[in-house]
Write an enzyme that holds these catalytic residues in place. Structure first.
Site, PDB file in Angstrom:
ATOM      1  N   ASP A 124      42.524  47.595  50.612  1.00  0.00           N
ATOM      2  CA  ASP A 124      43.327  46.797  51.553  1.00  0.00           C
ATOM      3  C   ASP A 124      44.231  47.610  52.495  1.00  0.00           C
ATOM      4  O   ASP A 124      44.874  48.567  52.059  1.00  0.00           O
ATOM      5  CB  ASP A 124      44.293  45.880  50.790  1.00  0.00           C
ATOM      6  CG  ASP A 124      43.687  45.230  49.580  1.00  0.00           C
ATOM      7  OD1 ASP A 124      42.467  45.255  49.447  1.00  0.00           O
ATOM      8  OD2 ASP A 124      44.452  44.712  48.765  1.00  0.00           O
ATOM      9  N   GLU A 158      44.509  36.310  46.403  1.00  0.00           N
ATOM     10  CA  GLU A 158      45.153  37.608  46.611  1.00  0.00           C
ATOM     11  C   GLU A 158      45.628  37.706  48.065  1.00  0.00           C
ATOM     12  O   GLU A 158      45.203  36.933  48.923  1.00  0.00           O
ATOM     13  CB  GLU A 158      44.161  38.752  46.357  1.00  0.00           C
ATOM     14  CG  GLU A 158      43.539  38.736  44.964  1.00  0.00           C
ATOM     15  CD  GLU A 158      42.615  39.936  44.694  1.00  0.00           C
ATOM     16  OE1 GLU A 158      42.792  40.585  43.672  1.00  0.00           O
ATOM     17  OE2 GLU A 158      41.723  40.214  45.524  1.00  0.00           O
TER      18      GLU A 158
HETATM   19  C1  FRU Z   1      42.745  43.077  46.771  1.00  0.00           C
HETATM   20  C2  FRU Z   1      43.491  43.727  45.622  1.00  0.00           C
HETATM   21  C3  FRU Z   1      44.938  43.315  45.646  1.00  0.00           C
HETATM   22  C4  FRU Z   1      45.605  44.438  44.905  1.00  0.00           C
HETATM   23  C5  FRU Z   1      44.800  45.622  45.365  1.00  0.00           C
HETATM   24  C6  FRU Z   1      44.649  46.693  44.335  1.00  0.00           C
HETATM   25  O1  FRU Z   1      41.691  43.790  47.270  1.00  0.00           O
HETATM   26  O2  FRU Z   1      42.876  43.384  44.412  1.00  0.00           O
HETATM   27  O3  FRU Z   1      45.177  42.038  45.091  1.00  0.00           O
HETATM   28  O4  FRU Z   1      46.960  44.549  45.209  1.00  0.00           O
HETATM   29  O5  FRU Z   1      43.531  45.134  45.729  1.00  0.00           O
HETATM   30  O6  FRU Z   1      44.024  47.820  44.850  1.00  0.00           O
END
Ligand code: FRU
Length: 507
Positions: free
Chosen positions: A40, A220
């Site tokens: 992300d 998320e």
């Molecule tokens: C989404 C996620 C988020 C988390 C991050 C961990 O892609 O699962 O929810 O903060 O990636 O790398």
């Protein structure tokens, strides 16, 4: 002597070849880290003339792990300079997704020298161990030197519900409530919680949103931001939420809700069962908008160009993962209600080189004009296409054709659907979930298909209906696949016009 010289030359040549093979899929105008894993985008913020892109990053390898915030800066959102890791994993606590704000009034007390400072708000993730379940809490860190060095707050965490799944805080200053607001996900409950704070340290819960829309996976990366309505004085708020798995095209994807935000609560304009998707491809996840943009600039969002179904298997090295093109956003009034509109940022046109045009009414004549090299040797292009349907049943584009592989963008008039088919797009064998065709509903105004298509080494982003439909897809074409052709099926199209440029932003 001669022998040593020859060996050295052979080595240098060999390495140059092996390097170019490795970098075959390197995006030329999208951000990708020089090496290692990213997911992300995090903490997108504009400050003091620079756009900051933080990103989920493993400094030690090309698989997910040791999550930290990587860092890159840019003055135009196209040319990025990667900087050292901003927030590293520490004492076994990983740094998960979050956001960054500019604390102009020093509400946090962290800013020095009478100047604004940057405050990052992120999830600290402590993995399960020795029979103890995992813990996710919200934490802050600050920087007084334009994001170059960071100090984690000594009294972290600032928010702890003693939960294993509680993550991805998006924080912004709310003029409505005259305080900081945080939208944060309770992934398994399909809820976004909204908190308020005067100082980024003390947080009070104000409301919950959800469950609503699609709930078949975890929620998320929530995002809450206002957008203007095209050609009108009004605006609305958008609450965007990542869903993994169970998104429209399988695996991870994102939905959005449109409504109002009164400073404490998000109120959905539509029924709770209505699901709107931000992107109809498989490869746009956890997108985030930039905080603190100049008032004259439209909202800009960028996402992780990937899908959790196969992110760990992508055939790229020495990096794995990349971001979408930054997209400017608005809302548009349609017969079905307000819809999100995304278009590549305007500045992208500054990278255009070698304009090519082809126009006509016969597919073969247009393709003749298009034959030869249409894409750069790094497989980049910015393409504008307009095709009158005429009597054709279907029209579209065939891209990246080489050695029996190709990617097709196809509009079908009877189903009113546009699709991107990457079944035979080149290297696909790394995952069964990667292979296939994604579809999006598309009602044409008049009988003309108009598309903007960005191609960049290992990706195709399609914007249709003036940005109302976005389809983001990774593709791994064979080398030499530099072609662009049009096609029509079941009849003869009317006027066709194609305008394309090569693009490059890598120094
Ligand atoms: C989404 C996620 C988020 C988390 C991050 C961990 O892609 O699962 O929810 O903060 O990636 O790398």
């Amino acid at each position: 002597m001669l022998r040593v010289g020859f060996l050295r030359l052979a080595f240098i040549l060999g390495c140059a070849l092996c390097l170019s093979a490795q970098e075959q899929y390197r995006p030329q105008f999208h951000f990708s880290p020089e090496r290692n894993w990213t997911n992300d985008p995090n903490g997108l913020v504009y400050f003091d003339g620079e756009y900051h892109l933080f990103f989920q990053y493993n400094p030690f390898g090309d698989k997910w792990g040791h999550m930290s915030w990587g860092h890159a800066v840019s003055r135009d959102l196209l040319h990025w300079t990667q900087l050292p890791v901003a927030l590293p994993e520490e004492n076994g606590v990983m740094i998960f997704t979050g956001s960054t704000v500019v604390d102009k009034a020093n509400t946090s007390g962290f800013c020095t020298g009478g100047k604004p400072c940057l405050v990052a708000v992120y999830t600290g993730h402590t993995p399960a161990s020795n029979g103890k379940k995992a813990l996710q809490t919200q934490n802050i860190a600050y920087s007084n030197d334009r994001g170059r060095t960071w100090t984690k707050f000594s009294r972290n965490p600032v928010l702890d519900l003693h939960m294993s799944d509680f993550r991805d805080p998006k924080v912004f200053w709310s003029d409505e409530g005259k305080q900081w607001v945080m939208a944060v996900a309770l992934p398994d409950d399909h809820k976004v919680q909204i908190y308020g704070s005067p100082n980024l340290k003390d947080w009070k819960q104000m409301s919950d949103f959800g469950p609503a829309g699609a709930t078949s996976g975890q929620w998320e990366c929530p995002e809450l931001f206002p957008l203007p309505i095209e050609n009108e004085a009004g605006s609305r708020w958008v609450l965007k939420i990542g869903l993994n798995p169970g998104a429209l095209q399988g695996g991870s994807g994102e939905q959005y809700f449109i409504g109002r935000f009164d400073g404490t609560r998000f109120i959905n304009d539509n029924g709770p069962s209505q699901t709107l998707w931000t992107d109809y491809g498989k490869d746009c996840y956890c997108s985030l908008t930039f905080n603190n943009l100049p008032k004259t600039q439209p909202a800009v969002m960028m996402g992780w160009m990937d899908n959790w179904q196969y992110a760990a298997d992508l055939p790229t090295e020495p990096w794995r993962g990349q971001m979408t093109i930054p997209r400017k956003l608005t809302l548009r009034k349609t017969a079905g209600g307000l819809r999100l509109v995304q278009e590549p940022l305007d500045g992208l046109s500054s990278l255009r080189q070698q304009e090519q045009r082809a126009a006509g009414t016969a597919v073969s004549a247009v393709n003749k004009l298009l034959s030869g090299q249409q894409l750069s040797s790094r497989h980049t292009a910015d393409i504008n296409v307009s095709m009158d349907l005429g009597s054709a049943q279907a029209v579209g584009l065939k891209l990246l054709d080489a050695g029996g592989s190709e990617t097709r963008i196809h509009f079908d008039r009877s189903s009113n659907e546009i699709s991107v088919d990457r079944t035979k797009s080149g290297e696909t064998g790394f995952s069964r979930e990667f292979v296939g065709r994604v579809k999006a509903p598309l009602r044409l105004e008049g009988a003309t298909l108009r598309l903007r298509v960005l191609v960049d080494a290992d990706s195709i982003e399609v914007f249709a209906d003036g940005g109302q439909v976005a389809i983001t897809s990774l593709v791994f074409p064979h080398s030499g696949a530099e072609t662009l052709q049009v096609f029509a099926e079941g009849g003869d199209p009317g006027k066709i016009s194609v305008q394309s440029w090569m693009l490059n932003a890598r120094r």
